[in-house]
Structures are given as C-alpha cells and as structure tokens.
Write an enzyme that holds these catalytic residues in place. Structure first.
Site, PDB file in Angstrom:
ATOM      1  N   VAL A  45       0.893  -1.160   0.000  1.00  0.00           N
ATOM      2  CA  VAL A  45       0.000   0.000   0.000  1.00  0.00           C
ATOM      3  C   VAL A  45       0.932   1.211   0.000  1.00  0.00           C
ATOM      4  CG1 VAL A  45      -1.709   1.321   1.292  1.00  0.00           C
ATOM      5  CG2 VAL A  45      -1.878  -1.175   1.187  1.00  0.00           C
ATOM      6  N   PRO A  46       1.091   1.861  -1.144  1.00  0.00           N
ATOM      7  CA  PRO A  46       2.184   2.827  -1.327  1.00  0.00           C
ATOM      8  C   PRO A  46       1.915   4.206  -0.721  1.00  0.00           C
ATOM      9  CG  PRO A  46       0.926   2.661  -3.337  1.00  0.00           C
ATOM     10  CD  PRO A  46       0.322   1.666  -2.378  1.00  0.00           C
ATOM     11  N   CYS A  47       1.913   4.279   0.608  1.00  0.00           N
ATOM     12  CA  CYS A  47       1.702   5.571   1.248  1.00  0.00           C
ATOM     13  C   CYS A  47       2.859   6.531   0.968  1.00  0.00           C
ATOM     14  CB  CYS A  47       1.495   5.399   2.747  1.00  0.00           C
ATOM     15  SG  CYS A  47       2.789   4.487   3.591  1.00  0.00           S
ATOM     16  N   HIS A  48       3.981   5.989   0.459  1.00  0.00           N
ATOM     17  CA  HIS A  48       5.099   6.872   0.107  1.00  0.00           C
ATOM     18  C   HIS A  48       4.779   7.746  -1.104  1.00  0.00           C
ATOM     19  CE1 HIS A  48       5.697   3.174  -2.288  1.00  0.00           C
ATOM     20  NE2 HIS A  48       6.196   3.986  -3.206  1.00  0.00           N
ATOM     21  N   ARG A  49       3.709   7.430  -1.826  1.00  0.00           N
ATOM     22  CA  ARG A  49       3.332   8.225  -2.990  1.00  0.00           C
ATOM     23  C   ARG A  49       2.434   9.405  -2.636  1.00  0.00           C
ATOM     24  NH1 ARG A  49       1.908   2.899  -6.612  1.00  0.00           N
ATOM     25  NH2 ARG A  49       4.030   2.034  -6.637  1.00  0.00           N
TER      26      ARG A  49
END
Length: 284
Positions: free
Chosen positions: A249-253
C-alpha cells in the site's frame, strides 16, 4: 432528501447490488464490459456508484469476494449487505456462518490480539533496509522497513500479542520476491495478497493509494477528494501513517500540497529513494 435525490440514490444502490451479486456469484471480479452490460451504465459511472455506496472500486470488491473479505467490506454498509448476500445464502447470517471458516482472521479475533492465529514471517534484504513481512492465511498482515529485524517483528507482536509467530522463508518466498521488486521501484508480476484490518475509512484510503501509479504522487487533499471526503485531509494523513503494509500500500506516494515530502513512518530518506526509483522505472 427530495424525491428526485432519493430516486437517484435508489438507482445507484440498485446498480451496486446487481454488480455485487454478480461478482459474488462469479466468485471474484468481473470485467468492466461485463459490469456495464449488467448495470446499463458506464464503467466510470459504476465506479462513482461504488465509491459512494461501498467505498471501494468494483474491482476491489471483486478481489474482496475472491479472498473472502467481502463481508468485512460491506459490514458497515447495511443498506446493501442484506440485498447482496440474501440472494445466494437466504440471509446475511447464513452467509457469515457458511463462509466464516474460510475467512482467516476475523475482526473480533484481530481485536483480541490475534488469539489463535498462526502467523508466518520472513525478512528480506533490500537497498532500503531490511523488510519484515508477516502473513496470515489470506495474505500480508504487516510489512515493516528498518535495520533491526527483531525490533520490527516486536512491533507486530505488540499489535497481535495473542497470535503465534513462526519464521517460514520457504512458503513466503513468492511474497519476498514481490517485496524486493517493490523496494527496487518495480511492479511485481501479480498483486500481492493482503489480509488487512482497519476502519472502513482507512480501507478506502488504502485502496485509493493502491490506485496511484508507480512514479506518480498525490497530495493528501487529492486523496481526500478521490474518496469523496474532501474535508477529511487530516484523517487521510492519519490513515497513511497507520498503513500496516509498507510498499504494497504505497503511502510513500502521498506528499504535501506544496510538493514537499511530508512524513513517512520509515524515514524520509527511504521515501525519497522509493519515489526516485519508481520515477526512473516509469521513465524507462
């Protein structure tokens, strides 16, 4: 609510019920064309309907059916739960009783610290640091990034103190390969299975994050608008911070509206490297 608005809401709900029933019957997601034929509206309109009624996209609901998570997804949406499942099981209760044994860790068990749940874990060496992955029967429950395996695993143990943990590098090798690919800025050959537990709002945020293409970013405000909660910017930021599965789940984006990085649980240096690698891959 005016009569006209009520009619629109009823039509939206009916389309969602028709689509959900079809995916329950099929045992998983249907193509956009199939759903358009069933509901007589465009894929875009149906996506808007699902966002309002269920909180996720039609394909996400289909995947929830496939993994046995559909009941959890609809638990907080009583307006459609009975209509969806009564068709095939006679009642929602019958659906729960029939499907329960195959659904892995139920919310009540998770709330009790994972009592009776057997979890497997593995550690993956990447350029970002060590990635610790913990999985239940349905998929990844936790993914953490850092330098100390024991410290990362201790975090998960603290969240699920009643569960048992066993290292199993062999059976989790496929998940480990996918995580290495994500850490390098790439995309795995197939979606990594997830077994997540959170509020309905958090689930909507996490689903929206997974729709952000690699190499791109969104602001917290843009994510809030996408899930139909434009004033819930702080709640979106909180859901990102509570993301249990880094990389997948790419919360870094998600960044601030002014273009700055914002926060990241695993360190801003990791976030910057991840985004740089994804942009390089996307450009090539």
């Amino acid at each position: 609510m005016s009569t006209e608005m009520a009619t629109v809401a009823d039509a939206r709900r009916e389309r969602v019920v028709v689509a959900c029933r079809a995916m329950v019957a099929a045992g998983g997601p249907l193509t956009a064309g199939e759903l358009e034929g069933l509901t007589a509206v465009s894929a875009r309109q149906l996506a808007r309907d699902f966002a309002v009624v269920v909180g996720v996209a039609p394909r996400a609901f289909g995947h929830a059916v496939r993994t046995g998570r559909a009941r959890d997804l609809l638990r907080e949406h009583g307006q459609v739960t009975d209509a969806v499942f009564a068709a095939g099981f006679g009642s929602t209760r019958a659906f729960y009783e029939t499907a329960g044994p195959t659904l892995g860790m139920e919310p009540r068990r998770y709330a009790r610290g994972g009592a009776g749940q057997a979890l497997r874990w593995t550690a993956v060496d990447t350029d970002l640091g060590t990635v610790v992955a913990v999985a239940g029967d349905l998929g990844l429950t936790a993914v953490r990034i850092g330098d100390d395996v024991e410290a990362l695993l201790a975090q998960v143990r603290a969240e699920l103190p009643a569960a048992s943990f066993e290292r199993d590098d062999d059976s989790l090798a496929g998940l480990a390969d996918g995580l290495r690919t994500l850490a390098a800025g790439g995309s795995p050959d197939r979606d990594l299975p997830l077994d997540l537990h959170g509020t309905a709002f958090q689930a909507r945020v996490w689903a929206a994050l997974r729709r952000i293409p690699a190499g791109q970013t969104r602001s917290y405000t843009e994510v809030a608008a996408e899930i139909g909660a434009p004033t819930a910017v702080r709640a979106v930021a909180s859901a990102c911070a509570r993301n249990p599965v880094a990389l997948v789940v790419p919360c870094h984006r998600v960044i601030r509206g002014d273009g700055s990085m914002g926060g990241y649980r695993w360190g801003l240096a990791v976030k910057e490297r991840l985004l740089a690698r994804e942009r390089e891959r996307a450009a090539s």
